[in-house]
Each structure stands twice: as C-alpha cells, then as structure tokens.
Design a protein around this motif. Structure first.
Motif, short mmCIF file in Angstrom:
data_model
loop_
_atom_site.label_atom_id
_atom_site.label_comp_id
_atom_site.label_asym_id
_atom_site.label_seq_id
_atom_site.Cartn_x
_atom_site.Cartn_y
_atom_site.Cartn_z
N ASN A 17 -14.12 2.42 -7.72
CA ASN A 17 -13.62 1.42 -6.78
C ASN A 17 -12.25 0.92 -7.18
N GLN A 18 -12.12 0.68 -8.50
CA GLN A 18 -10.83 0.20 -8.99
C GLN A 18 -9.73 1.21 -8.68
N GLU A 22 -6.53 0.74 -6.47
CA GLU A 22 -5.19 1.04 -6.97
C GLU A 22 -4.42 1.89 -5.97
N LYS A 23 -5.11 2.97 -5.51
CA LYS A 23 -4.46 3.88 -4.58
C LYS A 23 -4.06 3.17 -3.30
N ASN A 30 4.04 1.30 -1.01
CA ASN A 30 4.99 2.30 -0.51
C ASN A 30 5.35 2.07 0.94
N GLU A 31 4.39 1.54 1.71
CA GLU A 31 4.70 1.27 3.11
C GLU A 31 5.58 0.04 3.26
N TRP A 32 5.60 -0.76 2.20
CA TRP A 32 6.42 -1.98 2.27
C TRP A 32 7.82 -1.77 1.70
#
Length: 451
Positions: A17-18, A22-23, A30-32
């Motif tokens: 889950n972590q 993270e991903k 990256n989209e920001w």
C-alpha cells in the motif's frame, strides 16, 4: 503460533500500500510540476518556444561582435556556430527518447543517464542553473534598458529616471506572469515574443539599410594595442555563443509534446526546430552583417542605440524588445521553477500547491531583479556568461553525452564530428570569459551603484 504466522502478510500488504501510495504521490507531483504536467503541445508550439529561447537580446549585440571580429572571421564564426548548434540540437532531440518507454524530460535527467546518477547532476545542474539564472538576470537588465530607451526617445526633455526604476517596472510584469503553471500556458506569451523578435530584427537591419553606409566608416579593429584587439576578439566570441544558446530548454520544450511508439515526439519537435532555425538565420545574419556594414567599428553594443532616428520606429523596436524579453525570461525561468519545485516537493516533502508556487517564484523574480539592478553592465556580463556556461551546454555537452551513450566507432564520421564540436566548444569556454572579464573590469572603473 498461529497469530505469528498471520502477521507477515499484513505487514507485506501495508508495505505494498505504501509503495502504491508513493507511486500515486509521484504521479500527482509529476502532473503538478511545470514541465511534465501537460503533454499536448503541437509542433508549432515547439517552433515558437525555440525561436523565443534562441533569438535573445543577443541578436542586438551581433553587429558589435562583428566589429570586434572583423569581416572574415566574423562571417565564419556566425555560420559555423549556426551549423554546430543545429547539429547539437538535433542530438538533443534524438536523445530525448532513445531509451524505449522512457523520456528524458529535463537536461539533467539525460546527464544522469550519460554520466551516472551523482556525476550527471554535478555536471549538468550547475551549468544549467548558471545559464538560466544568468539569462534571466541579463534579460532583467535588457528589459529595463529598453524601457528606459523607449522613455528617452519618446520624451527627450523629460526628467531622467534611473535605470534601477525601469528594471523594477519591468520586473513587476514577471511577478504576475511567473505564476503561470507550465510551458503550454505561456505559449501565447511565447508566440508574441517570437513574432516580436522577428519584427525588431527586421527593423534593426532595415533601418540600417535606410541610413546607408555612414561617411568615413572604418572596418579595422578599434583597439590601438595588440592585446586589446585580441581580448575584444575573445569577448566577441562569447557574445556569439550567447546568441546561440537555446539548448538549455530544448528537452523541457520537447517534454510537452505527446509521444507514442508509432509517433515519437522527435518528429514534430524536429519540424519545429527547423522552422525555428530558419527564423534564427533570418534574424541573425542580416542584423549582424548589415549593421556592421552601415556603422563599421563605431557601432554600439546594442544596435538600436546606434539608430536613433526615425524616432517612432526606434521607440517601437525598443518596445518590441521588451515584449520579447518578457517571453524569453519566462521560458528560461520555467526549468528553474521546475527544479526548485521538484526539490521542495520531492526532497523536502512540502505539499504541492498555490502557496509554494507563489513564494518560490516570487522570490526568484525578486532575486534576479536585485542582481540585475546592482550590476547592469550588459555587454561584459554577456560574454562572460556566454563563454563560461553557454559554450558547454550548447556546443559540447550534447556531443559528450552522444559519445558516452551511443559509443560510435573511432574515426567514423559521427566520432570525428563530435570531437570537432567538443574541441571548438572547449576553446570557446576557455577563451571567451577572459575577454568578458576584461570588459567588466574596464566598465567597472566608471561605474556607480544604482545609478
């Protein structure tokens, strides 16, 4: 025992889950970030982004560089630079996607791939920062100077306003514009800038043709001493290097173009680059040669200052320079913003958002404004920076990466071409700052702070 046997899977689950979190976080970041956020640019975006990045205020100092180089060497240097930089630009465009499924969106990512994780950063980032911050500072000064010239031409009898204040006026625009999130959102600003650069280049050489060859025009070297001539020659090399420095933002511009395995981004990008280079030739060669032909070695380090009438035309040209420099500043600042923001968000784990952007970008604009106000000796700074950081990133870093990655056969055409470019580039890097430093020292004698 049973309970102990149960615990590892849960543990494993939470780890998974972590890593997924993270991903997701990585993707969101990256989209920001400004460079990777929008990938839907058209090929003509790359054309005018490249024109804006390449045709800097450098074009106006080309006649002056010619006067320090002389006819023969001047033409040779101009043409060779055009060819070499076009070649290295082609290399950059090719290398953007040479690893299938991966894109090198930033200059330093390519550097890391070529030279290794740590070394790549240490080689590329300092140089790229020097170039981008250097350009932003020089453009602050150019913008301020052109505004001042505009004011003085339109109203010669007005009270003189200090250059410092004009630089502040110019910077005020950037406090607003630098909030635009990414390359595609500044494409309008960039288009305006590209059109302006063509226009004022045309005005510069058109007005020179109109003025005609001045009486008793001289084409010899200005300096009376041998040493002075040589040093001026070296400084002029730096000016030319500065004029051809668009490579620091090439990968970042290409990153905005969509790419699929069938249609790689290099095709539209290359189309844009060719258009941009034709425009560059149309801007540079006439200005350099006609300006020098008309004024000989009496030409100023900014050709628009030599042409002081017709008044309305020169005022217009100066205003165009201001608009163009606004666009260029943004294009060079974008990768710096990207670096600052990715460091803050990825390294120091600040939450990405408006506040972060507002503070970091405004701080950067304020910093470049302050330095520009403090040291506005334009010509010397150009050739100093030009040699020191522009030569590597434009003339030979792409070649070294190409050799490191593709490893062409010894003495094959590719190998020889790259080594020629590397040798020319290294010579330029060593020689140009020497000339630039001398110009700064000569100017500093008569210089008053914040005048």
């Amino acid at each position: 025992m049973g309970t102990q046997g149960q615990s590892p899977p849960e543990n494993y689950d939470s780890k998974q889950n972590q890593s997924e979190k993270e991903k997701e976080r990585e993707k969101a970041i990256n989209e920001w970030l400004p460079i990777t956020s929008s990938r839907n640019a058209k090929w003509w975006y790359s054309a005018f982004h490249n024109v804006t990045a390449m045709v800097g205020a450098g074009v106006l100092s080309l006649p002056y560089a010619m006067s320090e180089l002389g006819w023969g060497p001047g033409i040779a240097v101009m043409v060779i630079s055009w060819i070499v930089t076009l070649y290295t630009l082609w290399q950059m465009v090719e290398m953007h996607e040479m690893v299938p499924g991966k894109r090198f969106d930033r200059y330093h990512e390519l550097g890391q791939y070529a030279f290794g994780e740590k070394l790549g950063l240490y080689i590329v980032v300092p140089q790229q920062l020097i170039v981008e911050v250097g350009v932003c500072i020089v453009y602050m000064v150019t913008g301020g100077k052109s505004l001042k010239k505009f004011h003085d031409v339109i109203c010669p009898d007005c009270k003189q306003i200090k250059l410092t204040f004009f630089i502040m006026i110019f910077a005020s625009v950037h406090f607003v514009l630098s909030q635009l999130p990414n390359f595609n959102s500044i494409s309008g600003v960039s288009l305006a800038a590209a059109v302006m650069s063509l226009s004022y280049s045309t005005i510069a050489w058109g007005a020179s043709v109109d003025r005609g060859k001045q009486e008793n025009v001289e084409y010899g070297y200005k300096s009376h001493t041998q040493g002075g001539t040589v040093l001026s020659f070296l400084a002029a090399l730096g000016d030319v290097a500065f004029a051809y420095a668009g490579h620091n933002v090439v990968l970042e511009i290409q990153a905005t173009i969509p790419s699929t395995p069938e249609k790689p981004s290099k095709k539209p990008m290359w189309k844009g680059v060719i258009v941009a280079y034709i425009v560059v030739a149309l801007c540079y060669f006439p200005v350099a040669f006609v300006g020098y032909w008309a004024f000989g070695n009496d030409v100023e380090d900014n050709i628009l200052i030599s042409l002081n009438r017709p008044r309305w035309l020169i005022a217009m040209a100066n205003m165009m320079v201001v608009v163009h420099v606004i666009g260029s500043y943004q294009i060079y600042a974008m990768p710096v913003f990207d670096m600052m923001e990715s460091y803050l968000v990825k390294g120091l784990r600040f939450p990405p958002g408006l506040a972060l952007r507002l503070i970091t970008r405004s701080a950067y604009v304020a910093f470049t404004m302050f330095i520009g106000m403090t040291f506005p000796f334009f010509g010397g700074l150009l050739s100093f920076f030009g040699g020191f950081a522009f030569a590597p990133t434009t003339y030979f870093l792409p070649c070294i990466m190409w050799l490191a990655i593709y490893k062409p056969r010894r003495f094959s055409l590719s190998w020889i071409t790259n080594w020629i470019c590397i040798i020319l580039g290294v010579l330029l890097m060593i020689l140009a700052p020497i000339g630039g430093l001398r110009e700064i020292i000569v100017n500093a004698k008569t210089y008053k702070f914040y005048s």
